[in-house]
Enzyme design. Sequence first.
Site, PDB file in Angstrom:
ATOM      1  NE  ARG A  31      -2.524   3.278  12.988  1.00 38.20           N
ATOM      2  CZ  ARG A  31      -1.827   2.146  13.006  1.00 38.20           C
ATOM      3  NH1 ARG A  31      -0.521   2.172  13.011  1.00 38.20           N
ATOM      4  NH2 ARG A  31      -2.452   0.993  13.015  1.00 38.20           N
ATOM      5  CD  GLU A  83      -2.730  -1.207   2.514  1.00 37.28           C
ATOM      6  OE1 GLU A  83      -2.545  -0.366   3.412  1.00 37.28           O
ATOM      7  OE2 GLU A  83      -3.568  -2.114   2.592  1.00 37.28           O
ATOM      8  CG  PHE A 109      -4.297   1.830   6.639  1.00 37.80           C
ATOM      9  CD1 PHE A 109      -4.271   1.084   7.813  1.00 37.80           C
ATOM     10  CD2 PHE A 109      -3.821   3.131   6.663  1.00 37.80           C
ATOM     11  CE1 PHE A 109      -3.784   1.627   8.987  1.00 37.80           C
ATOM     12  CE2 PHE A 109      -3.328   3.689   7.850  1.00 37.80           C
ATOM     13  CZ  PHE A 109      -3.320   2.925   9.011  1.00 37.80           C
ATOM     14  CD  GLU A 125      -0.519   8.177   8.286  1.00 35.05           C
ATOM     15  OE1 GLU A 125      -0.935   7.275   9.038  1.00 35.05           O
ATOM     16  OE2 GLU A 125       0.510   8.826   8.515  1.00 35.05           O
ATOM     17  NE  ARG A 149       7.576  -0.942  16.798  1.00 38.98           N
ATOM     18  CZ  ARG A 149       7.158   0.130  16.125  1.00 38.98           C
ATOM     19  NH1 ARG A 149       7.066   0.069  14.807  1.00 38.98           N
ATOM     20  NH2 ARG A 149       6.836   1.231  16.746  1.00 38.98           N
ATOM     21  CE  LYS A 163       8.762   1.651  10.521  1.00 36.91           C
ATOM     22  NZ  LYS A 163       8.331   2.407  11.664  1.00 36.91           N
ATOM     23  CE  LYS A 171       5.531   4.157   6.948  1.00 35.55           C
ATOM     24  NZ  LYS A 171       5.382   5.532   7.449  1.00 35.55           N
ATOM     25  NE  ARG A 202       2.650   5.533  16.221  1.00 42.98           N
ATOM     26  CZ  ARG A 202       3.386   5.062  15.230  1.00 42.98           C
ATOM     27  NH1 ARG A 202       3.208   5.496  14.010  1.00 42.98           N
ATOM     28  NH2 ARG A 202       4.294   4.162  15.470  1.00 42.98           N
TER      29      ARG A 202
HETATM   30  P1  AMP Z   1       6.115   4.654  11.158  1.00 38.55           P
HETATM   31  O1  AMP Z   1       5.325   5.763  11.814  1.00 38.55           O
HETATM   32  O2  AMP Z   1       7.228   5.123  10.324  1.00 38.55           O
HETATM   33  O3  AMP Z   1       6.464   3.575  12.151  1.00 38.55           O
HETATM   34  O4  AMP Z   1       5.143   3.941  10.127  1.00 38.55           O
HETATM   35  C1  AMP Z   1       3.934   3.383  10.509  1.00 38.55           C
HETATM   36  C2  AMP Z   1       2.831   4.369  10.255  1.00 38.55           C
HETATM   37  O5  AMP Z   1       2.628   4.564   8.870  1.00 38.55           O
HETATM   38  C3  AMP Z   1       1.490   3.916  10.722  1.00 38.55           C
HETATM   39  O6  AMP Z   1       1.325   4.074  12.096  1.00 38.55           O
HETATM   40  C4  AMP Z   1       0.561   4.809   9.937  1.00 38.55           C
HETATM   41  O7  AMP Z   1       0.383   6.019  10.640  1.00 38.55           O
HETATM   42  C5  AMP Z   1       1.342   5.135   8.687  1.00 38.55           C
HETATM   43  N1  AMP Z   1       0.748   4.614   7.429  1.00 38.55           N
HETATM   44  C6  AMP Z   1       0.709   5.284   6.261  1.00 38.55           C
HETATM   45  N2  AMP Z   1       0.144   4.563   5.301  1.00 38.55           N
HETATM   46  C7  AMP Z   1      -0.208   3.381   5.841  1.00 38.55           C
HETATM   47  C8  AMP Z   1      -0.829   2.206   5.336  1.00 38.55           C
HETATM   48  N3  AMP Z   1      -1.211   2.091   4.058  1.00 38.55           N
HETATM   49  N4  AMP Z   1      -1.021   1.176   6.209  1.00 38.55           N
HETATM   50  C9  AMP Z   1      -0.632   1.276   7.499  1.00 38.55           C
HETATM   51  N5  AMP Z   1      -0.036   2.367   8.028  1.00 38.55           N
HETATM   52  C10 AMP Z   1       0.183   3.407   7.213  1.00 38.55           C
END
Ligand code: AMP
Length: 597
Positions: A257, A250, A344, A303, A421, A427, A252, A273
Amino acid sequence: MRFAELAAAYERLEATPKRLEMRTILADLFRPLRAGDLERVVYLSQGLLHPEYEGIELGVADSLARRAVAQATGTDEPAVARRTKETGDLGLTAQERTAARTPLEPRSGLTVAEVYSELEKIAAAKGDGSQEVKVRVLVDLLVRASPLEAKFLVRFVLGTLRVGVREMTIVDALAESFAAGTKEARSRIEGAFNLSSDLGVVATTLAADGLAGIDRIGLTVGRPVRPMLAEREPTLDKVLDRMGGRAALEYKYDGLRVQAHLAKDGRVRLFSRRLEEISAQFPELVADLPRAVVAAPAIVEGECVPIDPDTDEIQPFQEVSRRRGRKHDLARVQAEIPVCLFLFDILLADGVPVYAEEFPERRRRLEASVRPTERVRLAAQRIVSEVSEATAFLEEAVAAGGEGVMAKSLKPGSAYRAGARGYWWIKYKRDYTEGLTDSIDGVVVGGFAGRGRRAGVFGAFLLAVYDPKRDRFESFCKVGSGFDDAQLAAMPKRLEKFAVAERPPEVDSGLTADRWFRPGLVLEVQGAELTLSPIHRAARGAVRADAGLALRFPRFTGRFRDDKGPTEATTAHELLAMYRGQVRQAPPASDDAAAAL
Ligand code: AMP
């Protein structure tokens, strides 16, 4: 329960750094308690009065607490301040001053229930005269408190209860007090907490109905679920490997969030979040969600990113953060920086919990439950099983303003794992570069009709660089930001003499403009970085066979380069050099596409 017992337990907790000992102290504290007192003690031990997501704050500033300590102990305020400066802890000062007043540790007679309800009064005091109310309630409590109680009362109201009790320590202690203390019991209790985000509910249910009761704690609309989190991998190769060779990718989105809770009656609550309620910041989402999600009662996740109302393009995340915590002027900011929520996941559909279903099933439900609107859409997704497909999708995601891709497991067991997690989600972010400091002179080759505020004028323009070898103008961005109203209004006149009915043959772009222009007008733009793009054609093939270069987050600097003719604009070759000069580049090319310009 007497408050003195709680204070004594906190004193013991404070004295030990060992988690195991803390667990025993807490378990002993919880064991004899039921319902009301248990709930109160669990919240108080977290430094809270209610579950954290309710966001209830006591609103007691240092100065206010200092005043209360001075009044309650008959000390003058400067003396309280001086002593606190030495110890760094008003709680200690309160303890000392109370002890000086009443040298023997007396029985205060305060109960936990009483203290709790007085603290509620402090939290509830709002508006004019609330400071006086807070001080009065606190003074009344402190006057009755023993020295030790005074210490913890003051620390509690200041939010500095330093007993170091983390949520997971409380989960451990609950397992020990009310279940066998086994790993299995603990994980069921933790699971209930992850779904409810409320240790008070978890504790009282466990004490009353045991683990069977705990397993029944499920999702409730209005009570946020602790979010599922992603692991990371350094390459798309590894991502696919982890996922067993096949995964849903998907975009990102780089925003905020949002977990949206939709009640049957149309009421919507949004949580961040960190489980803070953020409904008030996004009235347009609150308004649009009941129309878009046709499965209420429902809990969905997505998001939220800013969208340029004219170009419908995703904007840098900083634009959303400007809205955080904003109360004034919301309407104006909302019009200037509208957001879109890309959904999502779905955890509750038509009142039925679906979080335990596997991801492909949840995605199917999500698609069936959402009628996309301008503000609420589905996260772009593609199922891939080849690295080349994954790379192409990544480029598409980055070109669309995403920061990378999120890979999601399609395997059995791919349930929504609240609060966890793991490698079910991985990611993969495009490496950020140091940003592009050079500006680019781009030639206007197309125009896009404005929307919203810019209806009736151009909202954005297609820009190209020049390739002298091919004698072509190759598109590299669509820019809508940075123009003021006067500049926009003047654009049709400036472009009039270049207007043509169809795409001029010397213009190369994967995008179709609403109006085409012969290369003539040159604008200076800046952007965040250069990325590979499937739709733009600048230096196409130089880095990768089927990709051109695109400028991410382009912005007009305000400078028309009337001094430059179109062939004096930035060249494709220069753009490629800028791309290569970036500190880090897009993922390694799958095929070593060569062909320098
Ligand atoms: P990170 O904050 O870098 O740990 O990345 C995870 C975060 O990416 C999630 O908590 C979401 O806020 C965001 N996110 C963006 N797009 C998506 C997606 N398609 N699916 C899940 N999370 C996403």
